[in-house]
Write an enzyme that holds these catalytic residues in place. Structure first.
Site, short mmCIF file in Angstrom:
data_model
loop_
_atom_site.label_atom_id
_atom_site.label_comp_id
_atom_site.label_asym_id
_atom_site.label_seq_id
_atom_site.Cartn_x
_atom_site.Cartn_y
_atom_site.Cartn_z
N SER A 102 0.81 -1.21 0.00
CA SER A 102 0.00 0.00 0.00
C SER A 102 0.86 1.28 0.00
CB SER A 102 -0.96 -0.04 1.19
OG SER A 102 -1.89 1.00 1.15
N ASP A 234 -14.93 -13.22 5.17
CA ASP A 234 -14.02 -12.13 5.57
C ASP A 234 -14.79 -10.83 5.72
OD1 ASP A 234 -12.02 -10.30 5.94
OD2 ASP A 234 -10.77 -11.01 4.29
N ASP A 254 -8.62 -3.33 -6.07
CA ASP A 254 -8.58 -4.22 -4.90
C ASP A 254 -9.47 -3.71 -3.77
OD1 ASP A 254 -7.23 -2.07 -3.83
OD2 ASP A 254 -5.35 -3.13 -3.47
N HIS A 276 -7.20 -5.59 -1.09
CA HIS A 276 -6.15 -4.82 -0.43
C HIS A 276 -5.71 -5.44 0.90
CE1 HIS A 276 -3.83 -1.11 -0.75
NE2 HIS A 276 -3.96 -0.95 0.56
N ASP A 278 -6.26 -8.82 1.71
CA ASP A 278 -5.71 -10.15 1.42
C ASP A 278 -4.21 -10.08 1.14
OD1 ASP A 278 -8.26 -11.29 1.52
OD2 ASP A 278 -8.56 -11.13 -0.65
#
Length: 309
Positions: A102, A234, A254, A276, A278
């Protein structure tokens, strides 16, 4: 019969030992790996929750030496990059391989501009290398100088300070600086300041694997996912499905960053079934059955090893 069973057990144990030995060294890079977290990130909380869930262990078990840095929870990429450069300089290692998630990607490029001789490679993982449309939307919702901005910044700083306490970190926090630096406008300004090293000026285009910074050749790579929703179990996926609306229809993302905006250096892939969260093997390893993020880190370590890094 008993003798036969004992013989079979011994053979099985020998096969397991042989297989384990064959894999040892797979991730043994020449230079240590430094894992760099993204915005609202940390190294570890109370020694119990790691930002890169199970990644350090799975790199170390086959030979890698791994460090995990803690830079500001929220701050500009420039400020975080200076902190990362200081961390690298204090390690006592000749060079390091950065694996950055990121905002960790632009943070690492800033560090490379400060201590280029100390960095062998940078790998961007779902990196914000051309800005985030989600940050653009949030910046529009929170006008500069407004009371909303002040409140949001106060909350971000307070949360950052709490995380700092839990992770034994005292880095300064600046929520608005973090937001600004992650917008498309802010990231392009940073790329301008860094001379577009490793990032192509043309959107959705990769760059060269070899990036020369102050006479130092730094290898750069990137990979990312393209799917906000990957596992119904999730809870992070529901949030990312909402934020993915910032990209409209037809643009792979993502949940927080467009696949095209993650490209840096040699692009390994932007098509993994990863969102993002994962990409750092969270929440606690709940992810798509089609892509195992741990294997991507291990494969990249092996790639670096084979390149003499």
């Amino acid at each position: 019969m008993r003798k036969l069973m004992l013989t079979m057990m011994c053979l099985s144990l020998a096969m397991v030992a042989s297989n384990s030995h064959a894999w040892w060294g797979y991730t043994k890079t020449k230079y240590p790996i430094v894992l760099v977290h993204g915005v609202t990130g940390f190294d570890t909380l109370g020694g119990l929750v790691n930002y890169f869930h199970k990644v350090p262990y799975n790199l170390e078990r086959d030979g890698a030496k791994v460090y995990t840095v803690s830079v500001s929870f929220v701050n500009s990429s420039e400020a975080r990059g200076e902190q990362l450069a200081n961390f690298i300089s204090g390690l006592g290692e000749s060079k390091v391989n950065l694996m950055a998630h990121s905002q960790g990607a632009p943070t690492s490029r800033v560090a490379a501009s400060i201590v280029p001789s100390k960095i062998a490679s940078i790998t961007s993982i779902n990196g914000v290398n051309y800005g985030s449309k989600v940050a653009d939307v949030v910046r529009d919702i929170i006008p500069p100088g407004s009371s909303v901005e002040g409140g949001a910044d106060a909350i971000a700083i307070a949360l950052g300070n709490i995380v700092g306490e839990l992770s034994s970190s005292s880095n300064p926090q600046d929520g608005i600086a973090a937001l600004e630096t992650l917008t498309t406008r802010g990231t392009i300004a940073l790329n301008d300041a860094l001379g577009w090293k490793g990032v192509n000026r043309t959107y959705c285009s990769g760059s060269s694997e070899n990036v020369l910074i102050s006479g130092n050749n730094i290898k750069m790579f990137s990979w990312s996912g393209k799917t906000p929703w990957t596992n119904i179990l999730d809870p992070a996926d529901a949030f990312l499905l909402i934020t993915s609306n910032a990209f409209g229809w037809g643009e792979d993302n993502d949940g927080l960053v467009a696949a095209c905006a993650t490209k840096m250096g040699k692009v390994i892939s932007t098509s993994y079934e990863l969102n993002h969260v994962d990409a750092i093997n969270h929440l606690f390893g709940v992810r798509s059955i089609w892509t195992n993020p741990i294997s991507l880190y291990r494969s990249q370590a092996n790639r670096l090893k084979n390149k003499g890094l």
